[in-house]
Design a protein around this motif. Structure first.
Motif, PDB file in Angstrom:
ATOM      1  N   LYS A   1       0.829  -1.208   0.000  1.00  0.00           N
ATOM      2  CA  LYS A   1       0.000   0.000   0.000  1.00  0.00           C
ATOM      3  C   LYS A   1       0.866   1.262   0.000  1.00  0.00           C
ATOM      4  O   LYS A   1       0.538   2.247  -0.649  1.00  0.00           O
ATOM      5  CB  LYS A   1      -0.930   0.011   1.224  1.00  0.00           C
ATOM      6  N   ALA A   2       1.979   1.221   0.753  1.00  0.00           N
ATOM      7  CA  ALA A   2       2.893   2.376   0.817  1.00  0.00           C
ATOM      8  C   ALA A   2       3.484   2.655  -0.559  1.00  0.00           C
ATOM      9  O   ALA A   2       3.603   3.811  -0.973  1.00  0.00           O
ATOM     10  CB  ALA A   2       3.986   2.119   1.837  1.00  0.00           C
ATOM     11  N   ASN A   3       3.845   1.598  -1.284  1.00  0.00           N
ATOM     12  CA  ASN A   3       4.391   1.770  -2.638  1.00  0.00           C
ATOM     13  C   ASN A   3       3.338   2.302  -3.603  1.00  0.00           C
ATOM     14  O   ASN A   3       3.619   3.182  -4.406  1.00  0.00           O
ATOM     15  CB  ASN A   3       4.983   0.457  -3.152  1.00  0.00           C
ATOM     16  N   GLU A   4       2.108   1.802  -3.482  1.00  0.00           N
ATOM     17  CA  GLU A   4       1.005   2.293  -4.333  1.00  0.00           C
ATOM     18  C   GLU A   4       0.718   3.760  -4.020  1.00  0.00           C
ATOM     19  O   GLU A   4       0.477   4.562  -4.919  1.00  0.00           O
ATOM     20  CB  GLU A   4      -0.272   1.476  -4.074  1.00  0.00           C
ATOM     21  N   PHE A   5       0.737   4.089  -2.727  1.00  0.00           N
ATOM     22  CA  PHE A   5       0.484   5.460  -2.269  1.00  0.00           C
ATOM     23  C   PHE A   5       1.536   6.406  -2.849  1.00  0.00           C
ATOM     24  O   PHE A   5       1.228   7.501  -3.325  1.00  0.00           O
ATOM     25  CB  PHE A   5       0.525   5.490  -0.734  1.00  0.00           C
ATOM     26  N   PHE A   6       2.787   5.946  -2.834  1.00  0.00           N
ATOM     27  CA  PHE A   6       3.883   6.733  -3.404  1.00  0.00           C
ATOM     28  C   PHE A   6       3.661   6.946  -4.904  1.00  0.00           C
ATOM     29  O   PHE A   6       3.720   8.073  -5.396  1.00  0.00           O
ATOM     30  CB  PHE A   6       5.226   6.038  -3.161  1.00  0.00           C
TER      31      PHE A   6
ATOM     32  N   LEU B   1      16.258   7.707   6.452  1.00  0.00           N
ATOM     33  CA  LEU B   1      14.977   8.002   7.100  1.00  0.00           C
ATOM     34  C   LEU B   1      15.051   7.805   8.615  1.00  0.00           C
ATOM     35  O   LEU B   1      15.476   6.760   9.099  1.00  0.00           O
ATOM     36  CB  LEU B   1      13.885   7.088   6.516  1.00  0.00           C
ATOM     37  N   ILE B   2      14.644   8.859   9.327  1.00  0.00           N
ATOM     38  CA  ILE B   2      14.479   8.778  10.786  1.00  0.00           C
ATOM     39  C   ILE B   2      13.006   9.090  11.025  1.00  0.00           C
ATOM     40  O   ILE B   2      12.550  10.201  10.740  1.00  0.00           O
ATOM     41  CB  ILE B   2      15.386   9.798  11.511  1.00  0.00           C
ATOM     42  N   ALA B   3      12.245   8.101  11.507  1.00  0.00           N
ATOM     43  CA  ALA B   3      10.795   8.267  11.605  1.00  0.00           C
ATOM     44  C   ALA B   3      10.249   7.551  12.835  1.00  0.00           C
ATOM     45  O   ALA B   3      10.972   6.824  13.520  1.00  0.00           O
ATOM     46  CB  ALA B   3      10.134   7.695  10.351  1.00  0.00           C
ATOM     47  N   THR B   4       8.966   7.739  13.089  1.00  0.00           N
ATOM     48  CA  THR B   4       8.284   6.944  14.102  1.00  0.00           C
ATOM     49  C   THR B   4       8.214   5.523  13.532  1.00  0.00           C
ATOM     50  O   THR B   4       7.853   5.344  12.366  1.00  0.00           O
ATOM     51  CB  THR B   4       6.872   7.506  14.377  1.00  0.00           C
ATOM     52  N   GLU B   5       8.588   4.539  14.337  1.00  0.00           N
ATOM     53  CA  GLU B   5       8.729   3.186  13.795  1.00  0.00           C
ATOM     54  C   GLU B   5       7.522   2.296  14.093  1.00  0.00           C
ATOM     55  O   GLU B   5       7.042   2.228  15.217  1.00  0.00           O
ATOM     56  CB  GLU B   5      10.013   2.551  14.332  1.00  0.00           C
ATOM     57  N   THR B   6       7.077   1.604  13.052  1.00  0.00           N
ATOM     58  CA  THR B   6       5.954   0.681  13.148  1.00  0.00           C
ATOM     59  C   THR B   6       6.416  -0.618  13.802  1.00  0.00           C
ATOM     60  O   THR B   6       7.458  -1.145  13.432  1.00  0.00           O
ATOM     61  CB  THR B   6       5.438   0.345  11.724  1.00  0.00           C
ATOM     62  N   GLU B   7       5.635  -1.133  14.741  1.00  0.00           N
ATOM     63  CA  GLU B   7       6.011  -2.389  15.390  1.00  0.00           C
ATOM     64  C   GLU B   7       5.235  -3.561  14.774  1.00  0.00           C
ATOM     65  O   GLU B   7       4.004  -3.554  14.739  1.00  0.00           O
ATOM     66  CB  GLU B   7       5.706  -2.318  16.892  1.00  0.00           C
ATOM     67  N   PHE B   8       5.991  -4.543  14.284  1.00  0.00           N
ATOM     68  CA  PHE B   8       5.369  -5.753  13.722  1.00  0.00           C
ATOM     69  C   PHE B   8       5.738  -6.959  14.572  1.00  0.00           C
ATOM     70  O   PHE B   8       6.859  -7.067  15.052  1.00  0.00           O
ATOM     71  CB  PHE B   8       5.867  -5.991  12.292  1.00  0.00           C
TER      72      PHE B   8
ATOM     73  N   VAL C   1       6.541   6.635   4.615  1.00  0.00           N
ATOM     74  CA  VAL C   1       7.504   7.672   4.183  1.00  0.00           C
ATOM     75  C   VAL C   1       8.689   7.039   3.445  1.00  0.00           C
ATOM     76  O   VAL C   1       9.324   7.677   2.610  1.00  0.00           O
ATOM     77  CB  VAL C   1       7.993   8.526   5.385  1.00  0.00           C
ATOM     78  N   LYS C   2       8.944   5.753   3.737  1.00  0.00           N
ATOM     79  CA  LYS C   2      10.122   5.069   3.184  1.00  0.00           C
ATOM     80  C   LYS C   2      10.253   5.184   1.655  1.00  0.00           C
ATOM     81  O   LYS C   2      11.328   5.512   1.152  1.00  0.00           O
ATOM     82  CB  LYS C   2      10.101   3.596   3.610  1.00  0.00           C
ATOM     83  N   PRO C   3       9.181   4.932   0.869  1.00  0.00           N
ATOM     84  CA  PRO C   3       9.338   5.054  -0.592  1.00  0.00           C
ATOM     85  C   PRO C   3       9.763   6.454  -1.042  1.00  0.00           C
ATOM     86  O   PRO C   3      10.499   6.600  -2.013  1.00  0.00           O
ATOM     87  CB  PRO C   3       7.946   4.699  -1.133  1.00  0.00           C
ATOM     88  N   PHE C   4       9.312   7.480  -0.309  1.00  0.00           N
ATOM     89  CA  PHE C   4       9.709   8.864  -0.638  1.00  0.00           C
ATOM     90  C   PHE C   4      11.191   9.070  -0.322  1.00  0.00           C
ATOM     91  O   PHE C   4      11.928   9.649  -1.116  1.00  0.00           O
ATOM     92  CB  PHE C   4       8.850   9.872   0.137  1.00  0.00           C
ATOM     93  N   ALA C   5      11.612   8.594   0.851  1.00  0.00           N
ATOM     94  CA  ALA C   5      13.020   8.722   1.262  1.00  0.00           C
ATOM     95  C   ALA C   5      13.928   8.023   0.251  1.00  0.00           C
ATOM     96  O   ALA C   5      14.974   8.553  -0.137  1.00  0.00           O
ATOM     97  CB  ALA C   5      13.219   8.134   2.650  1.00  0.00           C
TER      98      ALA C   5
END
Length: 195
Positions: A75-80, A128-135, A117-121
């Motif tokens: 989804k992040a890649n599609e969003f980008f 990239l320094i961001a709030t990190e998602t926990e999986f 944000v990763k695809p943009f970075a």
């Protein structure tokens, strides 16, 4: 002369805040239902009666919790693909394309989640320094790894990541009160520079 650049993402490089955009893009039905439930919290936030980090965490969790890492990356890649380059401020794009990469390092430092944000970075060839998602087991837990990357946390994370690296000059760009510490930390701080 070696330089390091720090760019806030939402509102600084982008024309709009990306959190609502991405959540809506991921799951419109769930987004709409959860948005209505969160309206009282958003009002409390506006009145400064609630903590931004708490409300943000709660809302993101309500929409994305339980989604797989693969789904979110897709989804992040599609969003980008859908939003680049239109979402980015034109003068920010020009500036980034003209950075001398041989003598500098560049970072996006954002309170937004790393996942979208990763695809943009990567496109900007920035760290990239961001709030990190926990999986856990490839599924989003609804929690962040560590604190929201905003305010003083931005500077703290930069210092952790840069460690002993030395630069002749640090230049930062931001557009809200959440960037004040970052702008103060850099040798040169620019507020709403690309607006």
């Amino acid at each position: 002369m070696t330089k390091v650049y720090f760019f806030d993402f939402d509102g600084t490089l982008t024309k709009h805040d990306t959190m609502f955009m991405f959540l809506r893009f991921c799951d419109l039905n769930r987004f709409s239902a959860k948005f209505l439930l969160h309206v009282p919290l958003f009002i409390m936030l506006k009145l400064k009666l609630a903590k931004a980090e708490k409300v943000k965490r709660h809302f993101i969790s309500s929409v994305l919790k339980g989604k797989t890492e693969n789904f979110l990356k897709e989804k992040a890649n599609e969003f980008f693909e859908k939003n680049y380059p239109n979402l980015i401020r034109e003068n920010a794009l020009d500036f980034i394309q003209n950075i001398d990469r041989t003598q500098s390092e560049s970072y996006i430092v954002t309170a937004s989640l790393d996942i979208w944000v990763k695809p943009f970075a990567e496109k900007f060839e920035m760290n990239l320094i961001a709030t990190e998602t926990e999986f856990k087991n490839g599924v989003f837990t609804g929690h962040f790894k560590g604190p929201n990357c905003n305010g003083k946390e931005k500077v703290k994370r930069i210092k952790q990541i840069l460690g002993d690296k030395k630069f002749d000059k640090s230049i930062a760009f931001g557009d809200t009160s959440g960037d004040k510490a970052l702008l103060k930390y850099a040798n040169e701080g620019h507020y709403k520079f690309f607006h």
